[in-house]
Design a protein around this motif. Structure first.
Motif, PDB file in Angstrom:
ATOM      1  N   LYS A 185       0.836  -1.210   0.000  1.00  9.37           N
ATOM      2  CA  LYS A 185       0.000   0.000   0.000  1.00  9.37           C
ATOM      3  C   LYS A 185       0.867   1.254   0.000  1.00  9.37           C
ATOM      4  N   ILE A 186       1.970   1.193   0.718  1.00  9.56           N
ATOM      5  CA  ILE A 186       2.891   2.340   0.726  1.00  9.56           C
ATOM      6  C   ILE A 186       3.483   2.538  -0.667  1.00  9.56           C
ATOM      7  N   ARG A 187       3.906   1.444  -1.275  1.00 10.04           N
ATOM      8  CA  ARG A 187       4.500   1.539  -2.620  1.00 10.04           C
ATOM      9  C   ARG A 187       3.463   2.036  -3.635  1.00 10.04           C
ATOM     10  N   HIS A 188       2.204   1.662  -3.428  1.00 12.99           N
ATOM     11  CA  HIS A 188       1.137   2.094  -4.336  1.00 12.99           C
ATOM     12  C   HIS A 188       0.993   3.615  -4.307  1.00 12.99           C
ATOM     13  N   VAL A 189       1.157   4.221  -3.127  1.00 11.72           N
ATOM     14  CA  VAL A 189       1.055   5.678  -3.010  1.00 11.72           C
ATOM     15  C   VAL A 189       2.096   6.361  -3.890  1.00 11.72           C
ATOM     16  N   LEU A 190       3.265   5.734  -4.052  1.00  6.45           N
ATOM     17  CA  LEU A 190       4.336   6.299  -4.878  1.00  6.45           C
ATOM     18  C   LEU A 190       4.278   5.793  -6.319  1.00  6.45           C
ATOM     19  N   GLY A 191       3.150   5.258  -6.712  1.00  5.57           N
ATOM     20  CA  GLY A 191       2.958   4.863  -8.102  1.00  5.57           C
ATOM     21  C   GLY A 191       3.084   3.383  -8.357  1.00  5.57           C
ATOM     22  N   GLY A 192       3.649   2.646  -7.412  1.00  3.67           N
ATOM     23  CA  GLY A 192       3.705   1.194  -7.519  1.00  3.67           C
ATOM     24  C   GLY A 192       4.885   0.625  -8.282  1.00  3.67           C
ATOM     25  N   ARG A 193       5.725   1.480  -8.902  1.00  5.48           N
ATOM     26  CA  ARG A 193       6.832   0.952  -9.719  1.00  5.48           C
ATOM     27  C   ARG A 193       8.201   1.487  -9.300  1.00  5.48           C
ATOM     28  N   ILE A 194       8.273   2.237  -8.192  1.00  7.28           N
ATOM     29  CA  ILE A 194       9.541   2.837  -7.783  1.00  7.28           C
ATOM     30  C   ILE A 194      10.603   1.764  -7.567  1.00  7.28           C
ATOM     31  N   ARG A 195      11.715   1.934  -8.260  1.00  5.57           N
ATOM     32  CA  ARG A 195      12.841   1.013  -8.127  1.00  5.57           C
ATOM     33  C   ARG A 195      13.951   1.640  -7.298  1.00  5.57           C
ATOM     34  N   ARG A 196      14.025   2.966  -7.360  1.00  4.52           N
ATOM     35  CA  ARG A 196      15.120   3.641  -6.674  1.00  4.52           C
ATOM     36  C   ARG A 196      14.679   5.038  -6.225  1.00  4.52           C
ATOM     37  N   LEU A 197      15.005   5.375  -4.969  1.00  2.00           N
ATOM     38  CA  LEU A 197      14.823   6.718  -4.444  1.00  2.00           C
ATOM     39  C   LEU A 197      16.191   7.251  -4.032  1.00  2.00           C
ATOM     40  N   VAL A 198      16.431   8.537  -4.256  1.00  3.46           N
ATOM     41  CA  VAL A 198      17.688   9.158  -3.864  1.00  3.46           C
ATOM     42  C   VAL A 198      17.360  10.408  -3.064  1.00  3.46           C
ATOM     43  N   SER A 199      18.046  10.584  -1.942  1.00  8.26           N
ATOM     44  CA  SER A 199      17.832  11.760  -1.095  1.00  8.26           C
ATOM     45  C   SER A 199      19.090  12.607  -1.066  1.00  8.26           C
TER      46      SER A 199
END
Length: 610
Positions: A346-360
């Motif tokens: 459900k958390i991943r769905h909020v970010l579109g469901g396909r996020i492979r990589r996040l960078v901060s």
């Protein structure tokens, strides 16, 4: 003193930013380059279509008399027109001066005057209204992105983008090699970009970044496997900031597609519509996602809240096991699979469901926030850099994400830790100095190329840990040093109810804080308690909210040394804002400005002890 370096020579990169664009178009003309919103729908541009528009705009600039190496400013939020204008400026052989749309008229005057910008691309007429043309004799031309009422194709000396492109097409008909000649003349050490440091104190300084800075960043990041040609990148970061601008250089090198929209209010809706695989952000964005998800789950109460907390308890244990290299026990792996199905998807769905990589980047990321995302199957790779180092200087690597660090130096960059703990870096990403400020340049750049970052840190197994800004360190009247960023990051990660925390105490008996509320989260809590509190000022003044934050302060203090603990605090009746000069456009706190503005409130916290 410790050093680390990986080889990367000039032969490994393109000659200029404009050469990178031309090479990318030749390599993949029909592949998608950009996606952008037109009303409620998204439209795409191929690399060839992007080039066609850029070439026309670049030729239009040449037709207006913009000479090689002259500066052209862009005052706009993040949007496709910013990208096209920036590319056009560099293909015309000129250099881009970046201006945040939130910049005050006084700072706009300083930036345009100091840079000697000869043309300004403005987002709309509100940006144009900031100008005092009489005080800017070198500013010869104006162009506007939003061709609204009163603009027309040409109104006085204000051009629309279409009108500028039309001039360019006419020139290309007569002289088809115009833009090609300008690009061919570019050299690696030509000025490409002037980015004025928003700074937390003092007058903004123009950081001189040449083409070689950008081509180096692109060539250094490509082999790290952070982002691939088949990724879809979602870009909302300010393009006037070095982080956003760097991502354009990397895109040219690698060839992935980017969806562009800087409207922060639409991030959640855009993520659902675009379904990107890659996104960069400042820690504040990740903190907000975590806080909102937590508040939503706890607001539902009952079994949903218990399952949510259980799931993340399991997920964090798995994350910590991975970090330590410990084998995940079969029973824990089974629980994690259940938690993934019930909570994390459900958390991943909020970010579109396909996020492979996040960078901060841009500021310190809390370990708690990083572990929370890692638990949800959304690992955040934290990096570190400054405007003066062309952004990416250190970054964690896929498969070797050391939470709590900003990773190793990118290939070709050296690092040493000075005797006082300051981080010094050297390499092709380092700026060529501050514009018109040789004195300020000499203060931070040594003769042999070492840049003094002003940050304090240490190296652990080749990975950098950043502690705080050197100038922000607090020394209490008892002689104890306190790193405020450590406490602020810990507090914001712990409590979903706070938006900003500004730790104070230099020369004081103890540490105190100014706190602003995450109004939606506290408002939802108050409603659940049956309290009729609606405005931020009402929430800040309520004794029930004070009691709520007392628990958070005690929890944070329990993780600190005695001299670091927050003894007293004030809740401000409103959040800190960019518009009021309390935050930089990249959402960093202007510490001195905040302390000066709220000096009376801070003094009151010490009235009976100082």
């Amino acid at each position: 003193m410790t050093s680390s370096i990986s080889p990367l020579g000039p032969s490994d990169r393109s000659r200029s930013f404009a050469h990178m664009l031309r090479e990318r178009v030749a390599a993949s003309p029909d592949r998608e380059a950009f996606r952008h919103r037109v009303g409620d729908r998204w439209e795409s541009l191929t690399w060839q279509q992007t080039w066609d528009r850029v070439e026309q705009l670049a030729a239009g600039l040449v037709d207006l008399g913009v000479a090689a190496q002259e500066r052209v400013a862009i005052a706009s939020g993040t949007r496709i027109e910013w990208v096209l204008a920036d590319f056009a400026v560099m293909c015309a052989g000129a250099a881009t001066t970046t201006v945040y749309p939130s910049t005050t008229p006084q700072e706009v005057a300083h930036i345009l005057g100091d840079s000697g910008s000869v043309l300004l691309f403005a987002e709309d007429h509100a940006q144009l209204a900031k100008l005092d043309r009489d005080a800017l004799p070198e500013l010869r031309h104006l162009a506007v992105f939003d061709d609204g009422p009163g603009a027309g194709s040409v109104t006085g000396d204000v051009l629309s983008l279409d009108a500028l492109a039309e001039r360019g097409r006419a020139l290309l008909t007569r002289e088809p090699e115009t833009v090609k000649r300008r690009i061919d003349e570019l050299e690696p050490e030509r000025l490409a970009t002037l980015i004025y440091t928003s700074g937390t104190t003092g007058t903004p300084k123009g950081v001189r970044l040449v083409h070689d800075n950008w081509t180096y960043e692109a060539a250094a990041i490509e082999p790290l496997d952070l982002i691939r040609p088949d990724d879809l990148h979602y870009l909302w970061l300010p393009l006037s900031h070095v982080f956003g601008k760097m991502l354009l250089a990397i895109q040219l090198q690698i060839g992935f597609a980017t969806a562009v929209d800087g409207d922060l209010d639409r991030i959640v809706a855009n993520l659902a519509a675009v379904q990107p695989t890659f996104m960069c952000g400042a820690p504040r964005i990740f903190e907000k996602v975590r806080a909102r998800a937590t508040m939503t789950a706890h607001g539902a109460g009952g079994a949903k809240a218990r399952i949510f907390d259980w799931g993340f308890g399991v997920g964090v244990k798995v994350s910590q096991a991975r970090q330590s290299g410990t084998r995940v026990a079969p029973w824990l792996a089974a629980q994690h699979a259940i938690a993934d199905r019930l909570v994390f998807t459900k958390i991943r769905h909020v970010l579109g469901g396909r996020i492979r990589r996040l960078v901060s980047g841009s500021a310190k990321l809390s370990r708690d926030v990083a572990e929370w995302f890692d638990a949800a199957g959304l690992p955040i790779l934290e990096g570190y850099g400054l405007t003066e180092t062309s952004a990416a200087t250190f970054v964690n690597l896929p498969g070797d994400n050391r939470i709590g660090t900003v990773g190793p130096p990118v290939p070709g960059t050296e690092v040493i830790i000075a005797s006082d703990g300051e981080i010094l870096v050297r390499g092709p990403g380092v700026m060529r100095g501050y514009h018109n400020r040789p004195d300020a340049t000499d203060d931070v750049l040594t003769a042999d190329g070492w840049f003094h970052t002003g940050d304090i840190g240490e190296l652990r197994d080749g990975n950098l840990v950043v502690t705080d800004r050197k100038k922000d360190l607090i020394k209490t009247s008892g002689g104890k040093y306190v790193a405020p960023q450590k406490i602020e990051t810990l507090f914001k990660a712990h409590s979903p109810y706070v938006s900003q925390v500004v730790v104070h105490g230099d020369g004081r008996n103890f540490v105190s804080a100014l706190i602003t509320l995450e109004a939606d989260a506290v408002g939802a809590w108050a409603t659940g308690q049956g309290l009729q509190l609606r405005t931020p000022a009402e929430l800040a003044a309520a004794p029930e909210v004070r009691e709520l934050l007392d628990h958070d302060v005690q929890a944070v203090n329990s993780k600190l040394e005695r001299w670091e603990t927050i003894k007293r605090y004030t809740i401000l009746p409103h959040d800190l804002t960019v518009e009021d000069g309390e935050l930089t456009p990249s959402l960093k706190v202007r510490r001195k400005a905040v302390e000066n503005r709220y000096a009376d409130q801070l003094d009151a916290l010490y009235a009976d002890v100082d």
